[in-house]
Write a protein that holds these residues in place. Structure first.
Motif, PDB file in Angstrom:
ATOM      1  N   MET A   1      27.237 -19.091  24.071  1.00  0.00           N
ATOM      2  CA  MET A   1      28.454 -18.445  23.583  1.00  0.00           C
ATOM      3  C   MET A   1      29.375 -19.485  22.927  1.00  0.00           C
ATOM      4  SD  MET A   1      30.750 -15.515  25.058  1.00  0.00           S
ATOM      5  CE  MET A   1      31.340 -15.931  26.656  1.00  0.00           C
ATOM      6  N   ARG A   2      30.004 -19.098  21.824  1.00  0.00           N
ATOM      7  CA  ARG A   2      30.952 -19.995  21.149  1.00  0.00           C
ATOM      8  C   ARG A   2      32.361 -19.465  21.389  1.00  0.00           C
ATOM      9  NH1 ARG A   2      27.851 -18.954  15.744  1.00  0.00           N
ATOM     10  NH2 ARG A   2      27.851 -17.000  16.897  1.00  0.00           N
ATOM     11  N   ILE A   3      33.162 -20.251  22.084  1.00  0.00           N
ATOM     12  CA  ILE A   3      34.510 -19.831  22.457  1.00  0.00           C
ATOM     13  C   ILE A   3      35.509 -20.720  21.722  1.00  0.00           C
ATOM     14  CG2 ILE A   3      36.117 -19.475  24.380  1.00  0.00           C
ATOM     15  CD1 ILE A   3      33.577 -19.483  26.235  1.00  0.00           C
ATOM     16  N   THR A   4      36.414 -20.099  20.971  1.00  0.00           N
ATOM     17  CA  THR A   4      37.422 -20.860  20.238  1.00  0.00           C
ATOM     18  C   THR A   4      38.795 -20.525  20.801  1.00  0.00           C
ATOM     19  OG1 THR A   4      36.043 -20.971  18.274  1.00  0.00           O
ATOM     20  CG2 THR A   4      38.419 -21.278  17.938  1.00  0.00           C
ATOM     21  N   VAL A   5      39.536 -21.577  21.175  1.00  0.00           N
ATOM     22  CA  VAL A   5      40.840 -21.412  21.820  1.00  0.00           C
ATOM     23  C   VAL A   5      41.908 -22.049  20.937  1.00  0.00           C
ATOM     24  CG1 VAL A   5      42.163 -21.820  23.935  1.00  0.00           C
ATOM     25  CG2 VAL A   5      39.663 -21.653  24.065  1.00  0.00           C
ATOM     26  N   LEU A   6      42.980 -21.323  20.635  1.00  0.00           N
ATOM     27  CA  LEU A   6      44.130 -21.917  19.938  1.00  0.00           C
ATOM     28  C   LEU A   6      45.094 -22.394  21.020  1.00  0.00           C
ATOM     29  CD1 LEU A   6      44.906 -19.198  17.188  1.00  0.00           C
ATOM     30  CD2 LEU A   6      43.008 -20.822  17.303  1.00  0.00           C
ATOM     31  N   SER A   7      45.529 -23.646  20.959  1.00  0.00           N
ATOM     32  CA  SER A   7      46.276 -24.168  22.110  1.00  0.00           C
ATOM     33  C   SER A   7      47.503 -25.001  21.757  1.00  0.00           C
ATOM     34  CB  SER A   7      45.337 -25.046  22.960  1.00  0.00           C
ATOM     35  OG  SER A   7      46.028 -25.631  24.024  1.00  0.00           O
ATOM     36  N   GLY A   8      48.564 -24.807  22.576  1.00  0.00           N
ATOM     37  CA  GLY A   8      49.685 -25.739  22.612  1.00  0.00           C
ATOM     38  C   GLY A   8      49.354 -26.838  23.608  1.00  0.00           C
ATOM     39  N   GLY A   9      50.360 -27.282  24.372  1.00  0.00           N
ATOM     40  CA  GLY A   9      50.163 -28.368  25.322  1.00  0.00           C
ATOM     41  C   GLY A   9      49.729 -27.880  26.693  1.00  0.00           C
ATOM     42  N   VAL A  10      50.657 -27.884  27.639  1.00  0.00           N
ATOM     43  CA  VAL A  10      50.282 -27.753  29.047  1.00  0.00           C
ATOM     44  C   VAL A  10      49.665 -26.391  29.396  1.00  0.00           C
ATOM     45  CG1 VAL A  10      52.637 -27.177  29.795  1.00  0.00           C
ATOM     46  CG2 VAL A  10      51.051 -28.200  31.416  1.00  0.00           C
ATOM     47  N   GLY A  11      50.215 -25.297  28.860  1.00  0.00           N
ATOM     48  CA  GLY A  11      49.655 -23.972  29.182  1.00  0.00           C
ATOM     49  C   GLY A  11      48.235 -23.836  28.658  1.00  0.00           C
ATOM     50  N   GLY A  12      48.041 -24.237  27.410  1.00  0.00           N
ATOM     51  CA  GLY A  12      46.712 -24.161  26.804  1.00  0.00           C
ATOM     52  C   GLY A  12      45.737 -25.106  27.480  1.00  0.00           C
ATOM     53  N   ALA A  13      46.205 -26.324  27.778  1.00  0.00           N
ATOM     54  CA  ALA A  13      45.318 -27.352  28.357  1.00  0.00           C
ATOM     55  C   ALA A  13      44.826 -26.926  29.742  1.00  0.00           C
ATOM     56  CB  ALA A  13      46.053 -28.691  28.438  1.00  0.00           C
ATOM     57  N   ARG A  14      45.724 -26.362  30.541  1.00  0.00           N
ATOM     58  CA  ARG A  14      45.309 -25.937  31.889  1.00  0.00           C
ATOM     59  C   ARG A  14      44.348 -24.756  31.811  1.00  0.00           C
ATOM     60  NH1 ARG A  14      50.788 -27.260  35.451  1.00  0.00           N
ATOM     61  NH2 ARG A  14      50.507 -29.500  35.167  1.00  0.00           N
ATOM     62  N   PHE A  15      44.570 -23.879  30.821  1.00  0.00           N
ATOM     63  CA  PHE A  15      43.635 -22.764  30.639  1.00  0.00           C
ATOM     64  C   PHE A  15      42.250 -23.305  30.265  1.00  0.00           C
ATOM     65  CE2 PHE A  15      41.250 -19.806  28.129  1.00  0.00           C
ATOM     66  CZ  PHE A  15      41.328 -18.649  28.865  1.00  0.00           C
ATOM     67  N   VAL A  16      42.196 -24.239  29.322  1.00  0.00           N
ATOM     68  CA  VAL A  16      40.896 -24.771  28.871  1.00  0.00           C
ATOM     69  C   VAL A  16      40.202 -25.520  30.014  1.00  0.00           C
ATOM     70  CG1 VAL A  16      39.749 -26.352  27.266  1.00  0.00           C
ATOM     71  CG2 VAL A  16      41.593 -24.874  26.443  1.00  0.00           C
ATOM     72  N   ARG A  17      40.974 -26.237  30.817  1.00  0.00           N
ATOM     73  CA  ARG A  17      40.377 -26.915  31.975  1.00  0.00           C
ATOM     74  C   ARG A  17      39.737 -25.885  32.919  1.00  0.00           C
ATOM     75  NH1 ARG A  17      44.068 -31.064  35.290  1.00  0.00           N
ATOM     76  NH2 ARG A  17      45.241 -29.171  35.708  1.00  0.00           N
TER      77      ARG A  17
END
Ligand code: GDP
Ligand code: FO1
Ligand code: CA
Length: 325
Positions: free
Chosen positions: A1-17
């Motif tokens: 699966m190819r997952i593409t995430v648009l991200s800011g800083g801390v909220g996006g980073a914790r989600f991606v982690r």
């Protein structure tokens, strides 16, 4: 699966982690490719150094080198360099740059000065933090420098101040008349960005600031059209828990653009893109009547309090994507 995430800083980073952890604990997701498109509208040049706060927060968080308490900057940091600058009277002093963090900015600025693009510099930083080995690719939204400014009403005239000065020094007060992004007219998506959106099986809008993180990424010319036009489901996660931002000043940013501080108000900003929207169970207004997207409440508070909780939120986001497909 190819997952593409648009991200800011801390909220996006914790989600991606959390997403990486979920992928690694789930057989069906083995080998999934995760591409993160990071906001560069927060970027600023200080003491001649190019600082990219949201890209660095992603690098440090995914590389296990972030200061977990603050959410930005390096863990176990010292501040000798900035103390020397203060002794010389060098300004500004309202933005805290730690010694290890300055190493990142020196490396980036050196490579940019040698002719590397921001994408190439980010690639080299990502190597050091082990992102390719973790199966995640980090792309800046654009290689063209852009800088968000807050336009403030004065007694006689309006004044534009850099986003970081407004956010950090002024504590996000007063509420801006609007935000403007210097350089955006000439910005183009960085190499690989449009391909990552068009080729995705899922596009995720994580719980990032809807105005100054995701709003800025989506305003890179051509980027919003790519998300709107992609065949994959587009699913988002609300940055509000119990109706309020978990940290930061997203409420003030929403007020500036005249959007209600509610998950329905935020989803409305993505109305042309969104297929699924994950909200907090205590959300005071979980659905927008007549909306074309499916709203679902998470089974527990939408709080990325630890790795397991973040992974569960990521898992629910992927399930929602499957259900709205
Ligand atoms: P920034 O660039 O460092 O401000 O980070 P982002 O733009 O990626 O994310 C900021 C947003 O993340 C804020 O509006 C917070 O409300 C949201 N946020 C932070 N932690 C959490 C969390 O645990 N759960 C949810 N739902 N949102 C969060
Ligand atoms: N945020 C602050 O509130 N105060 C700071 O002194 C500060 C320094 C800083 C240094 C490097 C970096 O990557 C981020 C830093 N941040 C700081 C966080 C940051 O700039 C903002 O939270 C985001 O840009 C808003 O999204
Ligand atoms: Ca940011």
């Amino acid at each position: 699966m190819r997952i593409t995430v648009l991200s800011g800083g801390v909220g996006g980073a914790r989600f991606v982690r959390g997403l990486l952890h979920h992928r690694d604990r789930t057989d069906e997701l083995a080998g999934s490719e995760i591409t993160v498109i990071g906001n560069t509208g927060d970027d600023i040049t200080l003491y001649g150094l190019r600082v990219c706060p949201d890209l660095d927060t992603l690098l440090y968080t995914l590389g296990e080198g972030a200061d977990e308490e603050r959410g930005w900057g390096r863990a176990q940091e010292s501040h000798a360099v900035q103390a020397e600058l203060a002794a010389y009277g060098v300004q500004p002093q309202w933005f805290t740059l730690g010694d290890k963090d300055i190493g990142t900015h020196l490396a980036r600025t050196t490579w940019l000065g040698q002719g590397a693009s921001l994408s190439q510099a980010t690639d080299r930083l990502a190597q050091r933090w082990g992102l390719p080995a973790k199966g995640v690719r980090l792309l800046p939204m654009s290689d063209v420098p852009v800088e968000t400014h807050a336009v403030l009403d004065g007694e006689e005239a309006q004044e534009a101040v850099h986003f970081q000065q407004w956010w950090v020094q002024m504590g996000a007060r007063p509420t801006p008349a609007r935000f403007v992004v210097a350089g955006m007219d000439r910005a183009t998506p960085a190499p690989g960005v449009l391909e990552a959106i068009r080729g995705a099986d899922v596009v995720v809008l994580p719980p990032s600031n809807p105005v100054v993180s995701l709003g800025i990424i989506l305003s890179v010319p051509g980027l919003r059209d790519a998300v709107r036009g992609c065949a994959a489901p587009v699913v988002g996660v609300s940055p509000l828990v119990g109706g309020r931002p978990v940290r930061g000043h997203a409420d003030v940013c929403l007020e500036a653009i005249g959007v209600e501080v509610s998950s329905a108000g935020i989803a409305g900003l993505y109305r042309d893109l969104l297929d699924g929207w994950l909200v907090d169970p205590q959300d005071p207004r979980p659905s927008a009547p007549g909306s074309r997207w499916t709203t679902r409440a998470h089974s527990s508070p939408l709080l990325m309090s630890d790795l397991e909780a973040s992974a569960d939120i990521a898992a629910e986001t992927l399930r929602l994507a499957q259900d709205v497909r």
